[in-house]
Design a protein around this motif. Structure first.
Motif, PDB file in Angstrom:
ATOM      1  N   LEU B  88      29.954  65.101  34.757  1.00  0.00           N
ATOM      2  CA  LEU B  88      28.803  65.727  34.109  1.00  0.00           C
ATOM      3  C   LEU B  88      27.484  65.152  34.615  1.00  0.00           C
ATOM      4  CD1 LEU B  88      28.055  67.684  31.815  1.00  0.00           C
ATOM      5  CD2 LEU B  88      28.102  65.733  30.272  1.00  0.00           C
ATOM      6  N   LEU B  89      27.442  63.842  34.796  1.00  0.00           N
ATOM      7  CA  LEU B  89      26.154  63.184  35.009  1.00  0.00           C
ATOM      8  C   LEU B  89      25.876  62.742  36.445  1.00  0.00           C
ATOM      9  CD1 LEU B  89      26.231  60.854  31.858  1.00  0.00           C
ATOM     10  CD2 LEU B  89      24.917  62.954  32.140  1.00  0.00           C
ATOM     11  N   ILE B  90      26.920  62.402  37.197  1.00  0.00           N
ATOM     12  CA  ILE B  90      26.672  61.664  38.438  1.00  0.00           C
ATOM     13  C   ILE B  90      27.159  62.356  39.709  1.00  0.00           C
ATOM     14  CG2 ILE B  90      27.494  59.583  39.650  1.00  0.00           C
ATOM     15  CD1 ILE B  90      26.942  57.960  37.282  1.00  0.00           C
ATOM     16  N   ALA B  91      28.323  63.020  39.650  1.00  0.00           N
ATOM     17  CA  ALA B  91      28.959  63.481  40.892  1.00  0.00           C
ATOM     18  C   ALA B  91      28.038  64.347  41.748  1.00  0.00           C
ATOM     19  CB  ALA B  91      30.248  64.235  40.559  1.00  0.00           C
ATOM     20  N   GLY B  92      27.471  65.415  41.155  1.00  0.00           N
ATOM     21  CA  GLY B  92      26.630  66.337  41.923  1.00  0.00           C
ATOM     22  C   GLY B  92      25.393  65.655  42.487  1.00  0.00           C
ATOM     23  N   PRO B  93      24.558  65.013  41.602  1.00  0.00           N
ATOM     24  CA  PRO B  93      23.358  64.345  42.123  1.00  0.00           C
ATOM     25  C   PRO B  93      23.657  63.291  43.186  1.00  0.00           C
ATOM     26  CG  PRO B  93      23.277  64.476  39.733  1.00  0.00           C
ATOM     27  CD  PRO B  93      24.622  64.987  40.136  1.00  0.00           C
ATOM     28  N   LEU B  94      24.762  62.571  43.010  1.00  0.00           N
ATOM     29  CA  LEU B  94      25.106  61.521  43.979  1.00  0.00           C
ATOM     30  C   LEU B  94      25.332  62.144  45.356  1.00  0.00           C
ATOM     31  CD1 LEU B  94      25.342  58.571  43.027  1.00  0.00           C
ATOM     32  CD2 LEU B  94      27.794  58.752  43.274  1.00  0.00           C
ATOM     33  N   ARG B  95      26.082  63.252  45.372  1.00  0.00           N
ATOM     34  CA  ARG B  95      26.367  63.907  46.663  1.00  0.00           C
ATOM     35  C   ARG B  95      25.093  64.483  47.275  1.00  0.00           C
ATOM     36  NH1 ARG B  95      26.376  64.276  50.672  1.00  0.00           N
ATOM     37  NH2 ARG B  95      27.536  65.446  52.240  1.00  0.00           N
ATOM     38  N   ARG B  96      24.207  65.018  46.414  1.00  0.00           N
ATOM     39  CA  ARG B  96      22.990  65.652  46.929  1.00  0.00           C
ATOM     40  C   ARG B  96      22.017  64.626  47.508  1.00  0.00           C
ATOM     41  NH1 ARG B  96      21.962  68.314  42.754  1.00  0.00           N
ATOM     42  NH2 ARG B  96      20.348  67.094  41.740  1.00  0.00           N
ATOM     43  N   LEU B  97      21.933  63.457  46.851  1.00  0.00           N
ATOM     44  CA  LEU B  97      20.898  62.495  47.223  1.00  0.00           C
ATOM     45  C   LEU B  97      21.366  61.419  48.200  1.00  0.00           C
ATOM     46  CD1 LEU B  97      19.420  62.002  43.646  1.00  0.00           C
ATOM     47  CD2 LEU B  97      18.336  63.206  45.536  1.00  0.00           C
ATOM     48  N   GLY B  98      22.683  61.191  48.271  1.00  0.00           N
ATOM     49  CA  GLY B  98      23.159  60.083  49.092  1.00  0.00           C
ATOM     50  C   GLY B  98      23.845  60.561  50.351  1.00  0.00           C
ATOM     51  N   ARG B  99      23.843  59.693  51.347  1.00  0.00           N
ATOM     52  CA  ARG B  99      24.546  60.045  52.578  1.00  0.00           C
ATOM     53  C   ARG B  99      25.719  59.101  52.816  1.00  0.00           C
ATOM     54  NH1 ARG B  99      22.513  60.137  58.664  1.00  0.00           N
ATOM     55  NH2 ARG B  99      24.265  61.315  59.520  1.00  0.00           N
ATOM     56  N   PHE B 100      25.455  57.801  52.718  1.00  0.00           N
ATOM     57  CA  PHE B 100      26.509  56.826  53.007  1.00  0.00           C
ATOM     58  C   PHE B 100      26.815  55.881  51.833  1.00  0.00           C
ATOM     59  CE2 PHE B 100      24.705  57.335  57.451  1.00  0.00           C
ATOM     60  CZ  PHE B 100      25.699  58.207  57.851  1.00  0.00           C
ATOM     61  N   THR B 101      25.793  55.471  51.100  1.00  0.00           N
ATOM     62  CA  THR B 101      25.995  54.424  50.083  1.00  0.00           C
ATOM     63  C   THR B 101      25.211  54.746  48.802  1.00  0.00           C
ATOM     64  OG1 THR B 101      24.093  53.152  50.834  1.00  0.00           O
ATOM     65  CG2 THR B 101      26.222  52.605  51.842  1.00  0.00           C
ATOM     66  N   ILE B 102      25.498  53.977  47.749  1.00  0.00           N
ATOM     67  CA  ILE B 102      24.741  54.130  46.496  1.00  0.00           C
ATOM     68  C   ILE B 102      23.277  53.749  46.724  1.00  0.00           C
ATOM     69  CG2 ILE B 102      24.681  53.459  44.050  1.00  0.00           C
ATOM     70  CD1 ILE B 102      27.542  52.430  44.455  1.00  0.00           C
ATOM     71  N   LEU B 244      31.844  54.761  35.856  1.00  0.00           N
ATOM     72  CA  LEU B 244      30.651  55.386  36.452  1.00  0.00           C
ATOM     73  C   LEU B 244      29.842  54.410  37.300  1.00  0.00           C
ATOM     74  CD1 LEU B 244      31.267  57.032  33.677  1.00  0.00           C
ATOM     75  CD2 LEU B 244      29.035  58.006  34.104  1.00  0.00           C
ATOM     76  N   GLY B 245      30.297  53.143  37.335  1.00  0.00           N
ATOM     77  CA  GLY B 245      29.554  52.168  38.129  1.00  0.00           C
ATOM     78  C   GLY B 245      30.377  51.490  39.204  1.00  0.00           C
ATOM     79  N   LEU B 246      31.640  51.916  39.354  1.00  0.00           N
ATOM     80  CA  LEU B 246      32.491  51.262  40.365  1.00  0.00           C
ATOM     81  C   LEU B 246      32.165  51.808  41.761  1.00  0.00           C
ATOM     82  CD1 LEU B 246      35.963  51.189  38.532  1.00  0.00           C
ATOM     83  CD2 LEU B 246      34.455  49.249  39.019  1.00  0.00           C
ATOM     84  N   PRO B 247      31.649  50.964  42.655  1.00  0.00           N
ATOM     85  CA  PRO B 247      31.173  51.478  43.946  1.00  0.00           C
ATOM     86  C   PRO B 247      32.264  52.126  44.792  1.00  0.00           C
ATOM     87  CG  PRO B 247      31.063  49.071  43.862  1.00  0.00           C
ATOM     88  CD  PRO B 247      31.413  49.530  42.499  1.00  0.00           C
ATOM     89  N   HIS B 248      33.512  51.614  44.705  1.00  0.00           N
ATOM     90  CA  HIS B 248      34.542  52.198  45.574  1.00  0.00           C
ATOM     91  C   HIS B 248      34.909  53.611  45.134  1.00  0.00           C
ATOM     92  CE1 HIS B 248      36.997  50.628  42.309  1.00  0.00           C
ATOM     93  NE2 HIS B 248      38.080  51.156  42.806  1.00  0.00           N
ATOM     94  N   LEU B 249      34.651  53.957  43.856  1.00  0.00           N
ATOM     95  CA  LEU B 249      34.846  55.347  43.432  1.00  0.00           C
ATOM     96  C   LEU B 249      33.615  56.185  43.762  1.00  0.00           C
ATOM     97  CD1 LEU B 249      36.563  54.908  39.929  1.00  0.00           C
ATOM     98  CD2 LEU B 249      37.635  55.330  42.137  1.00  0.00           C
ATOM     99  N   LEU B 250      32.427  55.616  43.549  1.00  0.00           N
ATOM    100  CA  LEU B 250      31.190  56.385  43.758  1.00  0.00           C
ATOM    101  C   LEU B 250      31.016  56.803  45.226  1.00  0.00           C
ATOM    102  CD1 LEU B 250      28.701  54.363  41.493  1.00  0.00           C
ATOM    103  CD2 LEU B 250      29.880  56.489  40.955  1.00  0.00           C
ATOM    104  N   ILE B 251      31.384  55.919  46.160  1.00  0.00           N
ATOM    105  CA  ILE B 251      31.152  56.288  47.574  1.00  0.00           C
ATOM    106  C   ILE B 251      32.091  57.403  48.034  1.00  0.00           C
ATOM    107  CG2 ILE B 251      30.182  54.055  48.266  1.00  0.00           C
ATOM    108  CD1 ILE B 251      32.891  53.457  49.631  1.00  0.00           C
TER     109      ILE B 251
END
Lengths: 71, 497
Positions: B88-102, B244-251
């Protein structure tokens, strides 16, 4: 043009639905029914998977909501 | 050759073959960090499931059900809540704004390159602590499963993962995770069918469990963890928001082509993870009690519990269901599970080191070839550090580290990402101050809690009454971030969430 929906109502819904889990763990008397017999099996083995399914379905529905929210 | 040794070498052979294949597909920065962004939503969903379903899930939660009963549901429900919120909160914006890392996302929103230092520090700290916890547990398990010494087990694991990540990058890690997820789902489903077949169906299974377990029918009731209300809420909040804060899932969201694929990947992952959780809770956990608890063949002669420790419950169940062949298969899957999770953690720390830390410290972007070399060097450095620390802590009780990882992830990356994405007045100084407060608060309160202050440091009573500080540290991080942002100069954010 209508304003895009914001997510906070859904966050609140998820929080409210989720709260019974820790509360029941801390106050087991509230959950005495989990060991009761439902359809020949303990209630827990029906209730907990059903609860898991509820959150799977919330996640599923959040996909469409999130897409609309982000335009 | 025994079935478990065969499966050990088969796992190594398959994962190395995947690495060779992935290495031939590309060695560019994009290929190593994000598999070129060409992973489909379905594949990424499988990989997220493979990344998340650790040995703790397969072996640890079944061991907990075996010992404590239905409260284990907390470990199953909380992550699904976390994934629902992540979608709901992170997946879409993360993909739109990031390229390689958080770090890319934080800089895109807050417009300050120093955010890379914060993102890199939090990613490396979380990954390293998680790696130590995984490696200490996995080293013990692998030594029991395959007859290696602890040191040899840790060196084998670390060496293999270094090869996957340094030469195969994200593509190799992704396919190791996909293969592991498929094997895990198939094995849990297969074991469930065998449990029902061998015990005569659900009703007979649960009757047998109630007859064998010291808690009787109450094994299915809540209360096994004996938590107070604060600890239960704090544990649950940490397990949910930590996701929602685990980097290995977010990347993993940077490996798909667009936001739609990012959203689809979570939906796929949640169905897979949820299905595995349901089977573990309803059939495999009770099956371990029904078929292992009452059988003296699996009990230690000194009365200390089951042979090899609680984590062996699933593997003894496999022996009870299918003899040595099934034990060997499950041992191989447990090994693949460990490798997949360690690979994900290593890649998140290495990419944060080379893309965020090295570039920021240099003051300008490194040439791509140099950055790739730094990525490989960082992979080796992180693996070596994790192996050394795991060997150093092998005789220590590191159970508190898992709680620490989730507390730090929930109290640093989560508040910073949410504020950066959804509150336009967030400043870089506010985000860094809030994240730092969450990090320091988590470490201090866990050290002052019962697991470290009393059990490890030997004091009579804890200063902080719980092992789970998230209920304090998450609000603390938000409050500090908001206060510092409001005190700072207002500056328009770079791009919308």
């Amino acid at each position: 043009m209508s304003k895009p929906p914001r997510p906070w109502a859904r966050v609140l819904l998820a929080a409210v639905l989720f709260l019974p889990t820790p509360i029941v763990a801390a106050r087991p008397a509230l959950a005495g029914f989990l060991a009761d017999d439902w359809l020949g099996v303990p209630a827990a083995v029906l209730a907990i998977p059903a609860y898991l399914l509820l959150f799977i379905l919330i996640a599923q529905s959040n996909s469409g909501f999130s897409a609309r929210m982000e335009g | 050759m025994s079935a478990s040794i065969l499966s050990f070498f088969a796992t190594i052979a398959v994962t190395l073959a995947i690495t060779v294949w992935a290495g031939r597909r590309g060695q560019s920065k994009a290929a190593l960090y994000t598999a070129g962004g060409e992973i489909s939503g379905g594949q990424n969903g499988l990989a997220i499931a493979g990344d998340f379903l650790s040995a703790t899930t397969l072996l640890g939660t079944t061991a907990l059900f075996y010992a404590k009963g239905a409260d284990t549901a907390l470990y199953y429900i909380c992550p699904l809540v976390g994934f629902a919120l992540m979608l709901l909160l992170i997946a879409g914006p993360l993909r739109r704004l990031g390229r390689f890392t958080i770090g890319d996302v934080m800089v895109a929103r807050l417009g300050d390159e120093r955010m890379r230092l914060f993102a890199a520090a939090s990613s490396i700290v979380i990954a390293l602590i998680y790696l130590i916890a995984q490696m200490v547990g996995a080293g013990t398990l692998i030594s029991v499963l395959f007859g290696l010494s602890f040191t040899a087990a840790v060196l084998t694991m670390g060496g293999l993962v270094t090869i996957y990540v340094a030469f195969g990058g994200m593509l190799a890690a992704t396919w190791v995770q996909i293969v592991k997820a498929v094997l895990l789902v198939a094995s849990v489903a297969g074991m469930s069918l065998l449990v029902l077949g061998q015990t005569g169906g659900p009703a007979a299974l649960y009757d047998r469990v109630a007859g064998l377990h010291p808690l009787g029918a109450h094994v299915f009731d809540a209360g096994g963890f004996q938590m107070d209300m604060f600890s239960a809420l704090s544990f649950a909040v940490g397990q949910s928001l930590g996701i929602l804060g685990l980097p290995h899932l977010l990347i993993r969201f940077f490996t798909v082509p667009d936001e739609a694929a990012a959203r689809k990947s979570i939906v796929v992952a949640v169905w897979i993870i949820g299905a595995v959780f349901m089977l573990l809770f309803a059939i495999v956990g009770p099956g371990a009690i029904a078929l292992v608890m009452g059988d003296p063949a699996y009990q230690a002669a000194d009365g200390s519990g089951i042979i090899g420790g609680g984590n062996m419950a699933v593997l003894h169940l496999a022996t009870a269901l299918g003899g040595q062949p099934l034990y060997g298969i499950m041992a191989g899957i447990a090994f693949a599970t460990i490798l997949a999770v360690v690979a994900g953690l290593t890649i998140s720390a290495a990419s944060a080191s080379s893309h965020d830390l090295a570039n920021t410290l240099r003051g300008q972007p490194l040439p791509d070839r140099t950055e790739v070399a730094v990525f490989r060097l960082a992979t080796v450095a992180i693996s070596v550090a994790a192996m050394l620390l795991a060997i150093l802590f092998q005789h220590e009780n590191v159970a508190f580290l898992a709680a620490l990882v989730f507390a730090i992830a929930a109290s640093t990356n989560f508040p910073v990402l949410i504020l950066a994405l959804y509150w336009n007045r967030t400043t870089a100084a506010g985000a860094m101050a809030g994240g730092f407060a969450g990090l320091v608060g988590s470490v201090v309160l866990i050290v002052l809690g019962p697991s470290v202050w009393v059990k490890i440091l030997g004091h009579a009573a804890p200063v902080f009454p719980s092992d789970y500080p998230t209920l304090v540290t998450v609000p603390l991080a938000f409050a500090v971030a908001i206060a510092v942002s409001l005190m700072g100069a207002r500056k328009p954010l770079a791009s919308g969430a």
